[in-house]
Design a protein around this motif. Structure first.
Motif, PDB file in Angstrom:
ATOM      1  N   PHE A  37       0.969  -1.135   0.086  1.00  0.00           N
ATOM      2  CA  PHE A  37       0.018   0.104   0.038  1.00  0.00           C
ATOM      3  C   PHE A  37       1.068   1.293  -0.121  1.00  0.00           C
ATOM      4  CE2 PHE A  37      -4.109  -1.426   1.302  1.00  0.00           C
ATOM      5  CZ  PHE A  37      -3.953  -2.922   1.465  1.00  0.00           C
ATOM      6  N   ARG A  38       0.408   2.348  -0.409  1.00  0.00           N
ATOM      7  CA  ARG A  38       1.075   3.650  -0.239  1.00  0.00           C
ATOM      8  C   ARG A  38       0.315   4.758   0.167  1.00  0.00           C
ATOM      9  NH1 ARG A  38       2.318   4.754  -6.556  1.00  0.00           N
ATOM     10  NH2 ARG A  38       0.392   5.142  -7.424  1.00  0.00           N
ATOM     11  N   GLY A  42      -1.615  13.951   2.723  1.00  0.00           N
ATOM     12  CA  GLY A  42      -3.019  14.717   2.713  1.00  0.00           C
ATOM     13  C   GLY A  42      -3.851  13.571   1.653  1.00  0.00           C
ATOM     14  N   LYS A  43      -3.375  12.310   1.556  1.00  0.00           N
ATOM     15  CA  LYS A  43      -4.227  11.348   0.749  1.00  0.00           C
ATOM     16  C   LYS A  43      -4.463  10.045   1.485  1.00  0.00           C
ATOM     17  CE  LYS A  43      -2.963  12.737  -3.858  1.00  0.00           C
ATOM     18  NZ  LYS A  43      -2.486  12.497  -5.155  1.00  0.00           N
ATOM     19  N   GLU A  44      -5.620   9.368   1.310  1.00  0.00           N
ATOM     20  CA  GLU A  44      -5.903   8.193   1.865  1.00  0.00           C
ATOM     21  C   GLU A  44      -4.836   7.031   1.260  1.00  0.00           C
ATOM     22  OE1 GLU A  44     -10.701   8.690   2.426  1.00  0.00           O
ATOM     23  OE2 GLU A  44      -9.856   6.935   1.386  1.00  0.00           O
ATOM     24  N   ARG A  45      -4.719   5.995   2.145  1.00  0.00           N
ATOM     25  CA  ARG A  45      -3.807   5.010   1.738  1.00  0.00           C
ATOM     26  C   ARG A  45      -4.417   4.154   0.673  1.00  0.00           C
ATOM     27  NH1 ARG A  45      -1.165   1.716   6.855  1.00  0.00           N
ATOM     28  NH2 ARG A  45      -0.665   3.728   7.230  1.00  0.00           N
ATOM     29  N   GLU A  46      -3.509   4.019  -0.248  1.00  0.00           N
ATOM     30  CA  GLU A  46      -4.089   3.082  -1.538  1.00  0.00           C
ATOM     31  C   GLU A  46      -3.559   1.803  -1.593  1.00  0.00           C
ATOM     32  OE1 GLU A  46      -4.003   4.510  -5.218  1.00  0.00           O
ATOM     33  OE2 GLU A  46      -1.834   5.420  -5.144  1.00  0.00           O
ATOM     34  N   GLY A  47      -4.251   0.785  -2.070  1.00  0.00           N
ATOM     35  CA  GLY A  47      -3.640  -0.390  -2.397  1.00  0.00           C
ATOM     36  C   GLY A  47      -2.968  -0.288  -3.840  1.00  0.00           C
ATOM     37  N   VAL A  93       4.754   7.250   1.614  1.00  0.00           N
ATOM     38  CA  VAL A  93       5.074   6.272   2.486  1.00  0.00           C
ATOM     39  C   VAL A  93       4.708   4.798   1.989  1.00  0.00           C
ATOM     40  CG1 VAL A  93       5.219   5.312   4.667  1.00  0.00           C
ATOM     41  CG2 VAL A  93       5.217   7.570   4.258  1.00  0.00           C
ATOM     42  N   TYR A  94       5.241   4.018   1.617  1.00  0.00           N
ATOM     43  CA  TYR A  94       4.963   2.491   1.118  1.00  0.00           C
ATOM     44  C   TYR A  94       5.022   1.476   2.197  1.00  0.00           C
ATOM     45  CZ  TYR A  94       5.060   3.874  -3.626  1.00  0.00           C
ATOM     46  OH  TYR A  94       4.907   4.524  -4.752  1.00  0.00           O
ATOM     47  N   TYR A  95       3.910   0.829   2.494  1.00  0.00           N
ATOM     48  CA  TYR A  95       3.681  -0.213   3.746  1.00  0.00           C
ATOM     49  C   TYR A  95       3.382  -1.430   3.031  1.00  0.00           C
ATOM     50  CZ  TYR A  95       2.452   3.958   6.155  1.00  0.00           C
ATOM     51  OH  TYR A  95       2.700   5.205   6.823  1.00  0.00           O
ATOM     52  N   CYS A  96       3.781  -2.759   3.626  1.00  0.00           N
ATOM     53  CA  CYS A  96       3.609  -3.982   3.195  1.00  0.00           C
ATOM     54  C   CYS A  96       2.599  -4.661   4.150  1.00  0.00           C
ATOM     55  CB  CYS A  96       4.645  -4.791   2.945  1.00  0.00           C
ATOM     56  SG  CYS A  96       5.808  -5.188   4.670  1.00  0.00           S
ATOM     57  N   ALA A  97       1.589  -5.293   3.917  1.00  0.00           N
ATOM     58  CA  ALA A  97       0.711  -5.896   4.733  1.00  0.00           C
ATOM     59  C   ALA A  97       0.394  -7.144   4.308  1.00  0.00           C
ATOM     60  CB  ALA A  97      -0.648  -4.857   4.583  1.00  0.00           C
ATOM     61  N   VAL A  98      -0.154  -7.821   5.299  1.00  0.00           N
ATOM     62  CA  VAL A  98      -0.275  -9.433   5.057  1.00  0.00           C
ATOM     63  C   VAL A  98      -1.742  -9.909   5.547  1.00  0.00           C
ATOM     64  CG1 VAL A  98       0.845 -10.068   7.521  1.00  0.00           C
ATOM     65  CG2 VAL A  98       0.737 -11.792   5.248  1.00  0.00           C
TER      66      VAL A  98
END
Length: 128
Positions: A37-38, A42-47, A93-98
């Motif tokens: 995700f990123r 000012g924006k929502e987190r997006e897949g 900001v880039y996030y990984c999720a499981v």
């Protein structure tokens, strides 16, 4: 305890490349779905994109098709995000999720609550 640790972010010029890593621990790396995700200011987190142990790659963001790819190294319990032809609008900001014990990537809408663990994020900045 499920843990995800991202690395590989940084500053790159437009048109450049980066490879992000997501090192996973605390769950069997057999059946899983791991996504990137990123979130831009000012924006929502997006897949962005997802990979699962059974059905391969699922793109969540049309804007990255043809530029970003996801892969996994099961021996290292690590998922990678290869980002090519980067654009300033990829800055986030880039996030990984499981999703553990999953065989396919979650489907929109409402992706965020379908993932049960998140990394701390890594900053990617693309300059013009």
């Amino acid at each position: 305890e499920v843990q995800l640790v991202e690395s590989g972010g940084g500053l790159v010029q437009a048109g450049g490349s980066l490879r992000l890593s997501c090192a996973a621990s605390g769950f069997p790396f057999d059946d899983y779905a791991i996504a990137w995700f990123r979130q831009a200011p000012g924006k929502e987190r997006e897949g962005v994109i997802c990979i699962s142990s059974s059905d391969g790659t699922t793109y969540y963001a049309d804007s990255v098709k043809g530029r970003f790819t996801i892969s996994s190294d099961n021996a290292k319990n690590t998922v990678y995000l290869q980002m090519n032809s980067l654009k300033p609008e990829d800055t986030a900001v880039y996030y990984c999720a499981v999703v553990t014990l999953a065989t396919r990537c979650p489907r929109p809408p409402n992706l965020y609550p379908q993932f049960n663990a998140w990394g701390q994020g890594t900053q990617v900045t693309v300059s013009s």
